[in-house]
Scaffold this motif. Structure first.
Motif, PDB file in Angstrom:
ATOM      1  N   GLU A 271     -19.101  -3.546  10.197  1.00 26.40           N
ATOM      2  CA  GLU A 271     -20.070  -4.402  10.884  1.00 26.40           C
ATOM      3  C   GLU A 271     -21.096  -4.964   9.905  1.00 26.40           C
ATOM      4  OE1 GLU A 271     -21.768  -2.316  14.149  1.00 26.40           O
ATOM      5  OE2 GLU A 271     -19.877  -2.155  15.242  1.00 26.40           O
ATOM      6  N   LYS A 292     -15.806  -6.980  11.399  1.00 21.27           N
ATOM      7  CA  LYS A 292     -16.707  -7.345  12.490  1.00 21.27           C
ATOM      8  C   LYS A 292     -18.070  -7.778  11.947  1.00 21.27           C
ATOM      9  CE  LYS A 292     -14.584  -4.117  15.780  1.00 21.27           C
ATOM     10  NZ  LYS A 292     -14.837  -2.990  16.735  1.00 21.27           N
ATOM     11  N   ASN A 294     -21.291  -9.783  11.152  1.00 19.63           N
ATOM     12  CA  ASN A 294     -22.113 -10.836  11.755  1.00 19.63           C
ATOM     13  C   ASN A 294     -22.878 -11.623  10.700  1.00 19.63           C
ATOM     14  OD1 ASN A 294     -21.510 -10.294  14.523  1.00 19.63           O
ATOM     15  ND2 ASN A 294     -22.772  -8.468  14.374  1.00 19.63           N
ATOM     16  N   ASN A 314     -14.112 -13.056  10.836  1.00 17.57           N
ATOM     17  CA  ASN A 314     -15.240 -12.196  11.193  1.00 17.57           C
ATOM     18  C   ASN A 314     -16.026 -12.892  12.305  1.00 17.57           C
ATOM     19  OD1 ASN A 314     -15.618  -9.654   9.383  1.00 17.57           O
ATOM     20  ND2 ASN A 314     -14.949 -11.244   7.955  1.00 17.57           N
ATOM     21  N   SER A 315     -17.294 -12.566  12.418  1.00 20.32           N
ATOM     22  CA  SER A 315     -18.138 -13.207  13.433  1.00 20.32           C
ATOM     23  C   SER A 315     -19.368 -13.818  12.784  1.00 20.32           C
ATOM     24  CB  SER A 315     -18.552 -12.183  14.503  1.00 20.32           C
ATOM     25  OG  SER A 315     -17.425 -11.671  15.169  1.00 20.32           O
ATOM     26  N   ASN A 338     -14.554 -17.990  11.952  1.00 15.17           N
ATOM     27  CA  ASN A 338     -15.883 -17.426  12.150  1.00 15.17           C
ATOM     28  C   ASN A 338     -16.612 -18.262  13.199  1.00 15.17           C
ATOM     29  OD1 ASN A 338     -16.633 -15.050  10.276  1.00 15.17           O
ATOM     30  ND2 ASN A 338     -15.533 -16.429   8.896  1.00 15.17           N
TER      31      ASN A 338
END
Length: 517
Positions: A271, A292, A294, A314-315, A338
């Motif tokens: 993350e 994951k 951000n 990913n995000s 993304n």
């Protein structure tokens, strides 16, 4: 504004017990809102009397009043800073920060030009030198004041961003203080959850590393959930492959791998990346795709030896503002799949970049100066769908571009400079509502598109030249008429003066003319 519960559980718990927080929660609970450190989920009144929060089950000393009081006192600075930031507002997004940097640089550039013009301006005739210098000083002050007024808004954006950045570090330090307080209270944190047994292969690698230097370690697909801190002591390691595991965090100790050149942690459950990753000064290839994430830590910009960076799948909602300013050696950048709304303007300074893949994002456009990437050979910005509607004119300056994918967007017109892409061999324009060039031209292939756009550009230049010539001719005609009119006025003036001279210099009136007849 604050990190989530998983990152700072102790701080979240203590803040949720502050009176100002708990009263606010009781007055305006929101079950649908995402978790925030400043607004932990309210404890249900029916169950609060019978069931303690989950963290208390794991760390029972938290229920002790003295421990909680000590912890509350230890986070006083966090509470104070939080209150200030609540008044100032949320952290600006990276698009706003990037725009603020760009505007400040633009204002400074305009200020330099204005001051240069002021210094070079000639002193009018009849004006004393001391008076002229005083006048220049006043004008300079006015110009500088105006520039400062323009910069104030953008500076406030950057200051707010810096305050939030400092607050994030403060929160991390507060969590560390709370952990120490709890440990002093007699709780052994390791007893709160079972310790995972170290993978035998990992143990073997660590033992081998003690006997001799290892340069390459491949632990791909071993279902690893954590990596021992001791890995950071394999000082001679050049390549580390941890892809296809179940890692949630990367230990900070990996910063000790000073010679590491390749790091692959793709397809895990990460993350976040540790800030210490910026200490990997020799890292050339970094693959963190399929996690994951951000956000990327700003410290990644210090990995100045990077040649390939893959953060796809990913995000990510933004990239670090200074990414392009620091990663001057980067040749391949993959950011596809993304949630990027924009690319930082600094990316245009990656003069070594040859490959850029940003498909399947939410891009609203490309940086205006993307044409500065003169070594770029492959560009993919497909499948940004309704968000990408136009392209900058500087696209035509990508003279080494060989492959371009613009499919699945909402582009209606290609830039007029498109015909200058001489080396372009592959072009995908499918699923766009193109008007220029028309569909029948697109269907003929990339060469037909380039010829059409080049001809359109040439026609525009011819038309502009024609208009320019008309304006020049009009100016010349107007100039001839003006000169003729001036000459005529001068001639009339001379004739008038001559006639007046004749009339004005006549002698006395002849008395014969006055005689009666």
């Amino acid at each position: 504004m604050d990190p989530n519960l998983k990152s700072y559980p102790l701080l979240s718990y203590v803040l949720s017990r502050l009176p100002s927080i708990s009263s606010r929660l009781q007055s305006s609970p929101s079950s649908d809102a995402p978790f925030d450190l400043e607004q932990p989920p309210p404890i249900d009144a029916a169950s609060s009397s019978t069931a303690p929060p989950p963290i208390v089950d794991q760390m029972p000393h938290l229920s002790h009043p003295k421990v909680l009081a000590s912890m509350t006192h230890a986070i006083y600075d966090v509470a104070q800073t939080r209150s200030v930031l609540q008044t100032l507002g949320p952290r600006p997004d990276h698009e706003s920060v990037d725009m603020a940097h760009h505007k400040l640089a633009e204002i400074d550039s305009n200020l330099s030009k204005s001051l240069e013009e002021l210094v070079l301006s000639p002193r009018p005739e009849g004006v004393d030198q001391a008076e002229w210098r005083a006048n220049l000083a006043d004008k300079e002050q006015q110009i500088r004041q105006q520039a400062e007024q323009e910069k104030s808004m953008y500076k406030s954006i950057l200051q707010l961003d810096e305050m939030h950045e400092a607050y994030g570090k403060l929160v991390k330090q507060a969590e560390e203080r709370l952990v120490k307080i709890y440990e002093k209270a007699g709780e052994v944190a390791d007893d709160s959850e079972p310790v995972e047994e170290t993978n035998p292969e990992v143990v073997g690698i660590l033992e081998e590393a003690q006997g001799k230097g290892l340069e390459r370690v491949d632990l791909c697909g071993r279902k690893l959930r954590y990596l021992p801190e001791a890995f950071g002591k394999i000082s001679g390691l050049l390549s580390l492959n941890l892809s296809g595991n179940q890692l949630v965090v990367i230990p900070d100790s990996l910063a000790g791998l000073e010679k590491l050149e390749e790091l692959n942690v793709s397809s895990n459950l990460l993350e976040s990346l540790p800030d210490s990753i910026g200490l990997l000064q020799n890292l050339k290839i970094l693959d963190v795709s399929g996690n994951k994430l951000n956000a990327l830590p700003d410290s990644i910009c210090y990995c100045r030896s990077l040649v390939e960076l893959d953060v796809s799948f990913n995000s990510l909602a933004y990239l670090p503002t200074n990414l392009g300013n620091e990663l001057g050696n980067l040749e391949r950048l993959s950011v596809y799949l993304n949630k990027l709304r924009s690319l930082p303007n600094s990316i245009c300074k990656m003069r070594s970049l040859r490959f850029l893949d940003a498909h399947f994002n939410e891009l609203c456009g490309l940086p205006n100066e993307i044409g500065r990437l003169t070594n770029l050979e492959v560009l993919n910005v497909s499948s940004n769908f309704s968000d990408l509607t136009e392209l900058p004119e500087s696209l035509g300056e990508l003279t080494n571009l060989k492959e371009l994918d613009l499919s699945n967007n909402q582009i209606q017109v290609l830039p007029d400079t498109f015909g200058r892409l001489d080396n372009l061999k592959k072009l995908n324009l499918e699923q766009n509502p193109l008007v220029i060039p028309p569909l029948e031209v697109v269907e003929q292939g990339v060469d037909a598109v380039k010829i059409f756009m080049a001809k359109r550009w040439a026609d525009k230049l011819v038309e502009e030249e024609r208009k320019s010539m008309i304006e020049v001719n009009e100016e010349e005609e107007n100039g001839w008429l003006t000169r003729s009119t001036t000459w005529l006025k001068r001639s009339v003036s001379v004739v008038g003066e001559t006639v007046s001279g004749y009339l004005g210099t006549a002698g006395p009136r002849d008395p014969i003319l006055d005689e009666e007849r």
